[in-house]
Design an enzyme around this catalytic site. Structure first.
Site, mmCIF file in Angstrom:
data_model
loop_
_atom_site.group_PDB
_atom_site.id
_atom_site.type_symbol
_atom_site.label_atom_id
_atom_site.label_comp_id
_atom_site.label_asym_id
_atom_site.label_seq_id
_atom_site.Cartn_x
_atom_site.Cartn_y
_atom_site.Cartn_z
ATOM 1 N N GLY A 105 -14.182 -42.063 -29.755
ATOM 2 C CA GLY A 105 -15.339 -42.647 -30.437
ATOM 3 C C GLY A 105 -15.207 -42.521 -31.933
ATOM 4 C CG ASN A 106 -16.847 -45.099 -34.404
ATOM 5 O OD1 ASN A 106 -18.012 -45.050 -34.755
ATOM 6 N ND2 ASN A 106 -16.356 -46.104 -33.668
ATOM 7 N NE ARG A 107 -18.049 -38.122 -39.402
ATOM 8 C CZ ARG A 107 -17.778 -37.824 -40.652
ATOM 9 N NH1 ARG A 107 -16.535 -37.869 -41.086
ATOM 10 N NH2 ARG A 107 -18.738 -37.482 -41.482
#
Ligand code: CTP
Length: 409
Positions: free
Chosen positions: A213-215
């Site tokens: 995933g990412n932030r």
């Protein structure tokens, strides 16, 4: 001259509906974020929430009538000294009174004397919201520059559900703060424009419990959807994973998980759309294999994860665009030895072929998971403009201003 250190003054008008209890949450959020709030309930509002609650939360006395403290002429003073008048909830009765200039209590008097922005957040049963009388009153108020927010759809009093639910208190406070910082931020200049916004970060599963995933928090995309609805647009929000955010009232929300799901949802929503904004952080790669069962640890080193390229959704949408469709992309850049943030962004604008590129500098404490944002807006015609540090709703307003200009060009 006004004192720059003075706390912004908000008059919080409270109408007599069950949603009056949510005005307490709006009040708490406003006072905690440094606003000086004066609560002016209607008589009917005090049948739902007692004056003591409003006095305790605001630290200011509460009156409903023009005949209290007559020597201070409160019905004129309160409206004149306000930076914003916010009405939560705006009942059908209050909207009607405001539209017709009636003044039979302190709140309606205040609405007539106020020269600052006025934000009314309706809450009522669907039939009342949709009644031609209410529609006309809302149109009259909007025509005069009052911001009448779109209500949300969902659970109403009793067993009913439908349109007419009060917008979420966090969302109301966000709109209020936007108008305090920029009184003209919510014109009805996107009336009837069909807009699709993507938001949040995609998650690419490795197995049933793990993902890449990412932030991305989704806050910028949600702020875009929220402000577009309030400017009159018909908004579809394609939402990947976000932090806990209230759904923008009045937007249709489509939930997705992976980049491929987001791609499908965007292509579907793009048909017939006038404007597409790709604010989502789409994973460029996904694990090639998705394990059916949880991957167990063993004594051996884990096998490397093979990755497969995800489609570039923005580039696909640009290729398939219909005539006149405006497409906005985002770029999160850090700058490196090959070029600074803007050089990379200019190259990306060309590569992606969109009409407008919103550029954020990213890195520790910038853009991701924070409240404020700064950056640049780059247009395909070569125009470039810096966006000063401000809330994500401020940034959203700048983006919509640029989009409105593109629609008209
Ligand atoms: N985007 C997309 N599909 C992807 C990756 C990105 O539609 N698979 C969109 C994003 O929503 C954003 C824009 O492309 O609007 C730019 O995203 P960014 O990650 O900055 O660009 P990339 O094309 O991935 O370029 P790079 O990572 O090389 O900087």
């Amino acid at each position: 001259m006004t004192d720059p250190d003075r706390r912004p003054r908000v008059v919080l008008g409270v109408g007599g509906g069950i949603a009056a209890y949510k005005a307490c949450e709006v009040l708490r959020r406003l006072t905690e974020s440094g606003h000086d709030v004066r609560v002016v309930p209607t008589e009917a509002a005090l049948r739902f929430v007692g004056a003591a609650t409003f006095e305790a939360l605001s630290g200011n006395p509460v009156h409903t009538e023009v005949f209290a403290d007559v020597s201070e002429v409160p019905h004129v003073r309160i409206g004149r000294s306000a930076d914003l008048v916010l009405v939560v909830p705006a009942t059908a009765d209050l909207l009607a009174k405001a539209a017709h200039g009636l003044a039979d209590d302190l709140l309606t008097n205040t609405l007539l004397t106020a020269r600052c922005p006025v934000l009314m957040t309706p809450a009522m049963h669907t039939e009342m919201w949709e009644h031609p009388a209410t529609r006309d009153n809302v149109a009259t108020l909007r025509h005069r520059g009052v911001v009448v927010a779109e209500p949300a759809s969902g659970r109403l009093t009793g067993v009913d559900t439908g349109k007419g639910r009060l917008a979420d208190p966090a969302e109301i406070v966000d709109l209020a703060r936007l108008l305090l910082g920029r009184p003209g931020a919510l014109p009805r200049d996107l009336e009837g424009v069909r807009i699709v916004v993507s938001a949040g970060g995609t998650r690419e599963p490795l197995d049933p419990v793990r993902y890449l995933g990412n932030r991305s928090s989704g806050k910028q995309g949600y702020a875009l959807a929220r402000t577009a609805v309030q400017r009159g647009a018909l908004v579809t929000l394609v939402s990947a994973h976000t932090v806990a955010l209230s759904e923008p009232a009045g937007a249709e929300v489509v939930r997705v998980g992976t980049a491929e799901e987001l791609r499908d949802a965007m292509h579907k929503a793009a048909v017939g759309a006038d404007v597409i904004v790709m604010a989502a952080a789409v994973a460029d790669f996904r694990p090639t294999d998705r394990a059916e069962y949880k991957i167990k640890k063993t004594d051996r080193d884990p096998a490397p994860v093979a990755l497969t390229r995800n489609p570039d959704v923005l580039a696909e949408l640009v290729r398939k665009r219909s005539a006149g469709q405006v497409i906005v992309g985002f770029a999160a850049e850090t700058g490196d030895s090959a070029g600074d943030v803007l050089e990379h962004a200019r190259a990306k604008l060309k590569r992606k072929g969109c009409d407008l590129l919103v550029v954020n500098a990213v890195g520790e404490g910038m853009a991701f998971e924070v409240e404020d944002n700064a950056g640049w807006l780059l247009s395909a015609d070569g125009a470039e403009r810096a966006v000063a540090l401000g809330s994500k709703s401020h940034m959203a307003s700048d983006i919509w201003d640029a989009v409105v200009a593109l629609i008209h060009s």
